[in-house]
Scaffold this motif. Structure first.
Motif, PDB file in Angstrom:
ATOM      1  N   THR A  28       0.832  -1.202   0.000  1.00  0.00           N
ATOM      2  CA  THR A  28       0.000   0.000   0.000  1.00  0.00           C
ATOM      3  C   THR A  28       0.868   1.254   0.000  1.00  0.00           C
ATOM      4  O   THR A  28       0.592   2.222  -0.728  1.00  0.00           O
ATOM      5  N   THR A  57     -10.766   0.438   1.350  1.00  0.00           N
ATOM      6  CA  THR A  57     -10.080   1.241   0.334  1.00  0.00           C
ATOM      7  C   THR A  57     -10.614   2.662   0.303  1.00  0.00           C
ATOM      8  O   THR A  57      -9.861   3.633   0.158  1.00  0.00           O
ATOM      9  N   ALA A  70     -11.969   3.751  -5.754  1.00  0.00           N
ATOM     10  CA  ALA A  70     -11.691   2.602  -4.899  1.00  0.00           C
ATOM     11  C   ALA A  70     -11.383   1.367  -5.741  1.00  0.00           C
ATOM     12  O   ALA A  70     -10.486   0.582  -5.417  1.00  0.00           O
ATOM     13  N   ALA A  74      -7.864  -0.648  -5.647  1.00  0.00           N
ATOM     14  CA  ALA A  74      -7.845  -2.063  -5.287  1.00  0.00           C
ATOM     15  C   ALA A  74      -7.116  -2.889  -6.343  1.00  0.00           C
ATOM     16  O   ALA A  74      -6.338  -3.793  -6.018  1.00  0.00           O
TER      17      ALA A  74
END
Length: 240
Positions: A28, A57, A70, A74
């Motif tokens: 991340t 997210t 989002a 992802a």
């Protein structure tokens, strides 16, 4: 009443047995660099535990003010994560506990929220990992878990124990009850899940999470739970 000895051990995987929580954080943070943001820190990460993927997210996107949807985030995150799973390895004390339980014939099962594909990517290179659990591995997409009833609901542990008890039945052994089990977890949703299943929980938070679990720890005071800094602290011969 807490049993003097427990008859089975049920394990979470990510962050409990394997270092994959750190790899999630790393992936991340790598993605954040594309936007000049980050890194992902535990004051934020603690809020994401147990949330559905897209919901978590969206919190990340809002907190870090990222110019991406989002769904796009992802997809990118999963691509980066896939490049890191080959570095998944045992956390301190994990291999030793699993080996001791296996050698002493203590029933063990794995209950992970990871789907089957990610489970395989994280563990295929770890020789012998699946051998510890045999047929008693339950992933987050297992159809035996009612839809939408993952952690913090107790059902993943019921499925784990059900698998162990089916095997015991074939050997004409008495079934093990949930209250006779130890559940090993690192995350708050997993701890709540184990307690909801009426098991005794061994909670091993990530070292950086300790500063943020205070309110939950206070709320759960008096429940069937013990907090450790590491699995190396677990007094195995006293508990099982």
């Amino acid at each position: 009443m807490v049993p003097s000895k427990f008859k089975a051990c049920l394990f979470d995987m990510d962050g409990t047995l394997l270092n994959t929580e750190d790899l999630y954080t790393e992936a991340t943070s790598d993605l954040f660099k594309e936007f000049g943001k980050g890194p992902l820190t535990w004051d934020v990460k603690i809020k994401l535990q147990g949330l559905p993927g897209l919901e978590a997210t969206k919190i990340i996107i809002d907190h870090y003010q990222l110019p991406i949807t989002a769904e796009e985030f992802a997809k990118k995150a999963m691509e980066i994560q896939a490049t890191k799973w080959h570095r998944a390895n045992y956390l301190p004390g994990a291999f030793e506990i699993l080996a001791h339980l296996k050698q002493n014939g203590i029933p063990i099962a794995l209950g992970t929220s990871s789907n089957k594909l990610n489970f395989e990517r994280k563990t295929n290179h770890l020789e012998g990992f699946t051998d510890f659990f045999g047929d008693h591995i339950v992933t987050g997409d297992d159809t035996r878990i009612p839809k939408g009833k993952g952690k913090p609901e107790p059902y993943i542990w019921y499925v784990c124990l059900g698998s162990l008890n089916e095997h015991r039945k074939s050997q004409n052994l008495e079934p093990i009850k949930p209250e006779e089990c130890l559940v090993f977890e690192d995350g708050i949703p997993g701890v709540l899940s184990g307690l909801a299943a009426d098991a005794h929980v061994i909670w091993v938070p990530h070292p950086e999470a300790h500063a943020y679990i205070g309110p939950v720890k206070e709320k759960l005071a008096g429940r069937k739970m013990q907090i450790l800094n590491s699995l190396t602290e677990f007094p195995i011969e006293r508990w099982v």
